[in-house]
Design an enzyme around this catalytic site. Sequence first.
Site, mmCIF file in Angstrom:
data_model
loop_
_atom_site.group_PDB
_atom_site.id
_atom_site.type_symbol
_atom_site.label_atom_id
_atom_site.label_comp_id
_atom_site.label_asym_id
_atom_site.label_seq_id
_atom_site.Cartn_x
_atom_site.Cartn_y
_atom_site.Cartn_z
ATOM 1 N N SER A 108 8.064 -4.674 6.475
ATOM 2 C CA SER A 108 7.683 -5.597 7.551
ATOM 3 C C SER A 108 8.530 -6.865 7.593
ATOM 4 O O SER A 108 8.007 -7.984 7.504
ATOM 5 C CB SER A 108 6.215 -5.955 7.401
ATOM 6 O OG SER A 108 5.464 -4.798 7.212
ATOM 7 N N ARG A 138 0.841 -1.193 0.000
ATOM 8 C CA ARG A 138 0.000 0.000 0.000
ATOM 9 C C ARG A 138 0.875 1.242 0.000
ATOM 10 O O ARG A 138 1.936 1.272 0.636
ATOM 11 C CB ARG A 138 -0.825 -0.028 1.283
ATOM 12 C CG ARG A 138 -2.025 0.905 1.309
ATOM 13 C CD ARG A 138 -2.562 0.985 2.726
ATOM 14 N NE ARG A 138 -3.005 -0.323 3.195
ATOM 15 C CZ ARG A 138 -4.279 -0.664 3.281
ATOM 16 N NH1 ARG A 138 -5.217 0.171 2.923
ATOM 17 N NH2 ARG A 138 -4.611 -1.844 3.739
ATOM 18 N N ASP A 141 6.388 -3.016 10.640
ATOM 19 C CA ASP A 141 4.939 -2.783 10.749
ATOM 20 C C ASP A 141 4.445 -2.753 12.192
ATOM 21 O O ASP A 141 3.480 -2.060 12.526
ATOM 22 C CB ASP A 141 4.126 -3.785 9.905
ATOM 23 C CG ASP A 141 4.486 -5.239 10.168
ATOM 24 O OD1 ASP A 141 5.437 -5.497 10.926
ATOM 25 O OD2 ASP A 141 3.814 -6.127 9.586
HETATM 26 C C1 BG6 Z 1 -1.718 -3.668 7.865
HETATM 27 C C2 BG6 Z 1 -0.528 -2.792 8.152
HETATM 28 O O1 BG6 Z 1 -2.880 -3.063 8.313
HETATM 29 O O2 BG6 Z 1 -1.523 -4.909 8.514
HETATM 30 C C3 BG6 Z 1 0.703 -3.475 7.637
HETATM 31 O O3 BG6 Z 1 -0.699 -1.546 7.540
HETATM 32 C C4 BG6 Z 1 0.845 -4.823 8.265
HETATM 33 O O4 BG6 Z 1 1.844 -2.683 7.884
HETATM 34 C C5 BG6 Z 1 -0.412 -5.609 8.042
HETATM 35 O O5 BG6 Z 1 1.961 -5.493 7.730
HETATM 36 C C6 BG6 Z 1 -0.333 -6.927 8.730
HETATM 37 O O6 BG6 Z 1 -1.455 -7.730 8.473
HETATM 38 P P1 BG6 Z 1 -1.579 -8.715 7.251
HETATM 39 O O7 BG6 Z 1 -2.723 -9.531 7.622
HETATM 40 O O8 BG6 Z 1 -1.802 -7.880 6.059
HETATM 41 O O9 BG6 Z 1 -0.298 -9.484 7.186
HETATM 42 C C1 GLC Z 2 7.241 -11.338 9.968
HETATM 43 C C2 GLC Z 2 8.361 -10.337 9.862
HETATM 44 C C3 GLC Z 2 8.166 -9.203 10.843
HETATM 45 C C4 GLC Z 2 6.791 -8.632 10.691
HETATM 46 C C5 GLC Z 2 5.744 -9.714 10.835
HETATM 47 C C6 GLC Z 2 4.334 -9.196 10.676
HETATM 48 O O1 GLC Z 2 7.347 -11.966 11.187
HETATM 49 O O2 GLC Z 2 9.592 -10.965 10.075
HETATM 50 O O3 GLC Z 2 9.142 -8.222 10.666
HETATM 51 O O4 GLC Z 2 6.598 -7.647 11.653
HETATM 52 O O5 GLC Z 2 5.976 -10.717 9.878
HETATM 53 O O6 GLC Z 2 4.111 -8.670 9.429
#
Ligand code: BG6
Ligand code: GLC
Length: 941
Positions: free
Chosen positions: A583, A519, A637
């Site tokens: 992340s 995003r 994240d």
């Molecule tokens: C989102 C965040 O809402 O959730 C991201 O903006 C994050 O940064 C993500 O990585 C994590 O959730 P998912 O389910 O998309 O892995």
């Molecule tokens: C994985 C990544 C970590 C991140 C998490 C959630 O564990 O290694 O950095 O925060 O996923 O997205």
Amino acid sequence: MCHHNRFLLLNVAKSDIISLVFQVDETLCPFKLSQEQLQLVKARMRAGLEAGLKTKGSSAIKMLPSYVYRTPDGTEHGKYLALDLGGTNFRAMMVNFKRQNARLYHKIYTIPLEIMQGTGEELFDHIAQCVSDFLDYMGMKNAHLPAGFTFSFPCEQTAIDTVSGTLVSWTKGYKATDCEGHDVVSMLREAIKRRNEFDLDIVAVVNDTVGTMMSCAYEDPQCEIGLIAGTGTNVCYMEEEVDAELSKMCINTEWGGLGDDGSLDDIITPYDMEVNQNSINPGRQRFEKLTSGMYLGEIVRQVLLDLTRGGLLFRGHVTETLKTPGIFETKYLSQIERWEKLCVSVRETLGLKGTCDDSIIVKEVCGAVSRRAAQLCGAGMAAVVDKIRENRGLDHLNITVGVDGALYKLHPHFSRVLKDTTEVLAPQCNVTFLPSEEGSGKGAALISAVARQIITSRTGRWTLLDIMQQFRRELAKGLGRDTNPTAALKMLPTFVRSIPDGSEKGDFIALDLGGSNFRILRVKVSHEKKQTVQMESQIYDTPEDIIHGSGTRLFDHVAECLGDFMEKQNIKDKKLPVGFTFSFPCQQTKLDEGFLITWTKRFKAGGVEGMDVVKLLNKAIKKRGDYDADIMAVVNDTVGTMMTCGFDDQRCEVGIIIGTGTNACYMEELRNIDLVEGDEGRMCVNTEWGAFGDDGRLEDIRTEFDREIDRGSINPGKQLFEKMVSGMYMGELVRLILVKMAREGLVFEGRITPELLTKGKFETKHISAIEKSKEGLSKAREILTRLGVEPSTDDFSLVSQVCTVVSFRSANLIAAALAGILMRLKENKGVARLRTTVGIDGSLYKMHPQYARRLHKAVRRLVPDTDVRFLLSESGSGKGAAMVTAVAYRLAEHSRQIAQILSEFRLTTEQLLEVRKLSQWCVCVCVCVFPCVLCHYLTPS
Ligand code: BG6
Ligand code: GLC
Ligand code: BG6
Ligand code: GLC
């Protein structure tokens, strides 16, 4: 003194009556306990319970921990086998729990004396043979059912999920060799192996008192005590103060041992001594020998022998029958005391040819012996209920006792006398005695259901506490300079030192890469009257070939999407500050740099590990040349989430993600972070908890399915915790379990379709859909149909159980890790009660219908002295990344402005040296104009 007020019905000459009554009553006198004596017994029982808790096993009352932490809560389900050894008979039972209902089938087997007292191997072979017969009878030889083992003898256990019980010593009529000091579960398993004919998965071993308490608690939640008054006697109850961290655990008191240290000598009669001497364990189980079914008949026989020898019974004729140990069974006692067929009873059942008068005397003896037994048990029970009441600091306690055992159930007066005595001796307690209808097997099955949850998936509280402790140790290890290199938790410093303080403002771009979506956002933070945030965002695809291709392609793609976004926003000509939510685990030494340690989740682009992702992105942007960007901060994240939530709640100091992957960050005291200089203040640390267990710490709880997931993943051996709990893997876990169940014929009538065998076909979002109570069933039908199976109604319920088990385990494990962080925060702050907020994001947490509730509940149970607010991050981590960028931008702007002003003051080296000599002047300028900064400029290196 005893009262001589009975025997009025005797058909003897009046003159003889007085003497007979007197002599018989004299004999029975020591069995009649006064109120004071019963009070003393109560006090001794209480002292015995306390001593047992303190000395852990070495006192007369052993107080053995059962590792059962709660009574049933109605969530138990499934089919279990229960084996029940140690009461009058051996019983094999099949229990099927379905929605608060239990269906039971059982068969009873007698254990011959020569087996009870033969070798251990013979005993367990015999049991295996009975089980084999039962499985045949049920047509379930191949079912490989989970089994609970009620073993009604004192056993030492270490934890319910280690499934072992070391027999401390045989009691009652058992004396099989080579068992004491050995694990009875292993002995049973070996016997089953020797038979080589069926298999059982023994998941719990429990005492009969515990099984009884659990059985009754299934009907009555107030039941927190289990009592057996049968062949033997014993009590278990929910103790509050077993261990500082746990609020309750069921303790098997083994109260039958009261008096083994001589504390009951003043009430022991010569008849009791005789019974004790002739028993297989002289000197032990003294209380049991005064009160339980195995001995009451013998005591009566001893008294009858004495009376007969004294010419008071059976015309003084001591028969061989009367001399035979064990001839007078407790069930006769019950029959005789039921007035109706008295004379016949004595004559026929005992083969003692006496008159009806003799029968009346026999009955009188039985009454004295059984009454004493019930009173003593009542005194013991009064001690137990008073202890529970005091533990809870209550003036009044309402409690239910689950009871089993032939003496309680068959004897005409035992239950009443027991209840009356308890009432008189514990007037502040209202005690209800609830007879167990179905024996302890149902309770053992209930415990098995709980234990199975731990072993296969739903981790129980006791293991969660262990996991929490392990996690805390790992946190500390990751923070230490010397221990960090070998720690599974990397504890990465993030260089974020505080949550938003409300002064942030500006126009920012945020990139959010690594969750289920890529995003790009524009975040405008303004300050008119109050701080407001405006956001616009767009989601871009990250195709599989890009995330698995080369790093250059990946960053070119990111740069291209960013270009597109800026174009659409009409800001291509501006150089806006950019915050980059990336992340994945990154090593940082400052805010705008992040060296990728290793890819996780789905990503595997080549040539990125070990590189600074900010540099890679800058390079890709420069290469394009159509716009410029200023990447000011790279944040995980979790950090973005903590900052997003911190914007709304200043207390937020933890950020967690439960989505594709899982991770957490929290604010740690700088003095504890060895890897960063400085002791003052705090810094956010990215724990990378997904890697918890990568050093083998979680092996005990990882299942064959977890191992299979790991083997098939792009990073085997890594992120083991993440693979047990996060969205990317949970659906697959369910699929693997279903495949195994289908192979064993437990679901889908054993049919396995190619779809069911296809990796990834069952997704985590399907778990969420199925667990929705309303649409769950139709969703399950739709999903299973897509898997090519034709599910029956039972299949639906099984599939939904599997989903629940897997998602429950996830919530519990995450709760344990989060609890570890909260405990640490609490310790860092040195407060008795922690008030804090946890910011959370991630699709699993957001979409699953019950996940959040389960997680919150488990966390609150694990860290009771905490007020935790769980705050869902509504707007993703982009807003938080913008906040971090705002702070970085402000600092950078600040430095830039200072540098600009100072540039006018910049002197040549010669001038500087000259100036330095005039230090007096320098100090003056420093203080007046730009204190430290100027000093710095004026001091040549
Ligand atoms: C989102 C965040 O809402 O959730 C991201 O903006 C994050 O940064 C993500 O990585 C994590 O959730 P998912 O389910 O998309 O892995
Ligand atoms: C994985 C990544 C970590 C991140 C998490 C959630 O564990 O290694 O950095 O925060 O996923 O997205
Ligand atoms: C049974 C329970 O109902 O009662 C057993 O299922 C227990 O677990 C037994 O040992 C105790 O009573 P008795 O009279 O058979 O020793
Ligand atoms: C004996 C056993 C005990 C059991 C009781 C009732 O006292 O030692 O474990 O609970 O009998 O069966």
